[in-house]
Design a protein around this motif. Structure first.
Motif, PDB file in Angstrom:
ATOM      1  N   PRO A 106      17.004  34.045 -37.981  1.00  0.00           N
ATOM      2  CA  PRO A 106      18.428  33.820 -37.677  1.00  0.00           C
ATOM      3  C   PRO A 106      18.716  32.917 -36.480  1.00  0.00           C
ATOM      4  O   PRO A 106      19.823  32.406 -36.373  1.00  0.00           O
ATOM      5  CB  PRO A 106      18.957  35.236 -37.429  1.00  0.00           C
ATOM      6  CG  PRO A 106      18.035  36.124 -38.194  1.00  0.00           C
ATOM      7  CD  PRO A 106      16.683  35.478 -38.089  1.00  0.00           C
ATOM      8  N   SER A 107      17.774  32.733 -35.568  1.00  0.00           N
ATOM      9  CA  SER A 107      18.039  31.844 -34.427  1.00  0.00           C
ATOM     10  C   SER A 107      16.922  30.825 -34.282  1.00  0.00           C
ATOM     11  O   SER A 107      15.740  31.174 -34.361  1.00  0.00           O
ATOM     12  CB  SER A 107      18.131  32.662 -33.140  1.00  0.00           C
ATOM     13  OG  SER A 107      17.991  31.809 -32.026  1.00  0.00           O
ATOM     14  N   ASP A 314      24.415  36.005 -36.190  1.00  0.00           N
ATOM     15  CA  ASP A 314      23.459  34.979 -36.646  1.00  0.00           C
ATOM     16  C   ASP A 314      22.744  35.409 -37.922  1.00  0.00           C
ATOM     17  O   ASP A 314      22.390  34.568 -38.759  1.00  0.00           O
ATOM     18  CB  ASP A 314      22.408  34.709 -35.561  1.00  0.00           C
ATOM     19  CG  ASP A 314      22.990  33.913 -34.408  1.00  0.00           C
ATOM     20  OD1 ASP A 314      23.987  33.204 -34.618  1.00  0.00           O
ATOM     21  OD2 ASP A 314      22.449  34.022 -33.294  1.00  0.00           O
ATOM     22  N   ASN A 317      25.003  34.666 -40.736  1.00  0.00           N
ATOM     23  CA  ASN A 317      24.987  33.230 -41.020  1.00  0.00           C
ATOM     24  C   ASN A 317      23.675  32.784 -41.656  1.00  0.00           C
ATOM     25  O   ASN A 317      23.650  31.870 -42.477  1.00  0.00           O
ATOM     26  CB  ASN A 317      25.246  32.429 -39.744  1.00  0.00           C
ATOM     27  CG  ASN A 317      26.725  32.393 -39.427  1.00  0.00           C
ATOM     28  OD1 ASN A 317      27.555  32.465 -40.344  1.00  0.00           O
ATOM     29  ND2 ASN A 317      27.074  32.314 -38.150  1.00  0.00           N
TER      30      ASN A 317
END
Ligand code: 13P
Ligand code: SF4
Length: 347
Positions: A106-107, A314, A317
């Motif tokens: 996610p990051s 995140d 997303n």
């Protein structure tokens, strides 16, 4: 609140009432429901490391655990997509074991100071300096470094992995402190080659059985024996737990040292009046949530800046936008997967 959000909120509240304020729980419950819907739609599995913030840890992962546990879960999944709520080397490990699946982190910023401390060329140089000596590599490394290694390890199986090699000498990379803790436990002498004018050099000619590297975890290296003494002065009966990425002085001054899973188990199964957990602070919150009757102390001035970049927003997303996709060149993947698989087989 619709019924689904209400159910999620109730579930989270049951665990986190004393750890996360209600106002945050309400917001996070809504995000968790959205993530779980997308998870089903995309046939995804979410793996969450023990360092994830409490609201995330107790809502969206299908499995939580330490690095070894999550590697095993990644190896076993039949889902199309693996979302790794952890750091890059963990997501990469999942990709090594699942080349045909989509692995999402996610990051983009979730690195690791240990993984950044060594390159594949460094490993090749070490192998040239110590020909024939097997290389054990901590999973906290990138795939190209794993590809140059014979076998991987985590903090929960490091000694078993070294033992399994049945070799007089082993190269153990890249964590200076994990290696020193393993060497002490196994009664082995460790040396650390230096970078000199003509490449890597060894100035210790005595007998030694382990060859280490000077990588450090930027979180665990910061805990000191003085921290432990100061807390013990205030709470004389506190049980002190430290991760083996802490210095050998700190692990020696602790009551227990072990992987994140081992520390969680220790707190669950013992009865000290307080516990001090020397590791990423979010894990102290997660233990407190699981053991509301236990008094958890933690030194939260030391945080992992990488694990902390993984948020529920995140993660949502990641599933919505299919990001950030982890890829490993096939030639590296095949060799790196062999090192991870050998570790998993050891158990
Ligand atoms: P564990 O393998 O104990 O979960 O540790 C991973 C890590 O990154 C510790 O800093
Ligand atoms: Fe890496 Fe240390 Fe963060 Fe673990 S706590 S991910 S070893 S920087």
């Amino acid at each position: 609140m619709n019924a689904e959000v209400q159910a999620m909120y109730d579930k989270m509240r049951a665990k986190l009432e004393k750890v996360v304020p209600d106002v945050e729980l309400r917001i996070k419950a809504e995000i968790a429901v959205e993530i779980n819907a997308l998870k089903v739609e995309r046939n995804a599995v979410i793996l969450g490391h023990n360092y994830m913030e409490p609201a995330l840890f107790y809502s969206i992962p299908d499995f939580v655990g330490d690095s070894l546990d999550l590697s095993r879960k990644a190896a076993q999944t039949d889902k199309d997509v693996i979302v790794f709520c952890g750091v890059r080397f963990m997501a990469e490990t999942a990709k090594l074991l699942n080349p045909t699946k989509t692995v999402l982190l996610p990051s983009e910023k979730a690195g690791c100071s240990l993984a950044a401390s060594i390159t594949a060329q460094d490993v090749r140089d070490l192998k040239a300096l110590f020909p024939g000596v097997p290389v054990v590599t901590y999973v906290n490394t990138y795939a190209d470094v794993k590809a140059e290694s014979d076998i991987c390890c985590t903090s929960s199986n490091a000694m078993a992995v070294v033992e399994s090699l049945k070799s007089d000498k082993v190269i153990f990379l890249p964590d200076e402190y994990l290696a020193a803790n393993v060497a002490r436990e196994m009664g082995k002498k460790i040396i650390y080659p230096k970078k000199g004018k003509n490449g890597l050099e060894v100035d210790d000619t005595g007998d030694y059985q382990m060859i280490g590297w000077r990588g450090r975890c930027e979180v665990h290296e910061k805990f000191t024996v003085n921290d432990i003494q100061t807390v013990r002065a205030q709470f004389p009966e506190v049980a002190v737990l430290s991760h083996p990425e802490c210095s050998p002085d700190v692990t020696a001054a602790s009551d227990f040292s072990g992987s994140t899973n081992a520390m969680i188990k220790f707190v669950k199964e013992s009865t000290a009046p307080q516990y001090l957990v020397l590791t990423e602070c979010a894990m102290g919150d997660n233990i407190a949530a699981a053991n509301p009757e236990k008094d958890m102390l933690r030194l939260c001035m030391v945080r992992c800046p990488h694990m902390n970049t993984i948020t529920m927003e995140d993660t949502l997303n990641a599933l919505k936008l299919n990001r950030y996709v982890i890829d490993v060149p096939e030639e590296i993947r095949v060799r790196a997967a062999r090192s991870v698989q050998r570790m998993i087989e050891i158990g």
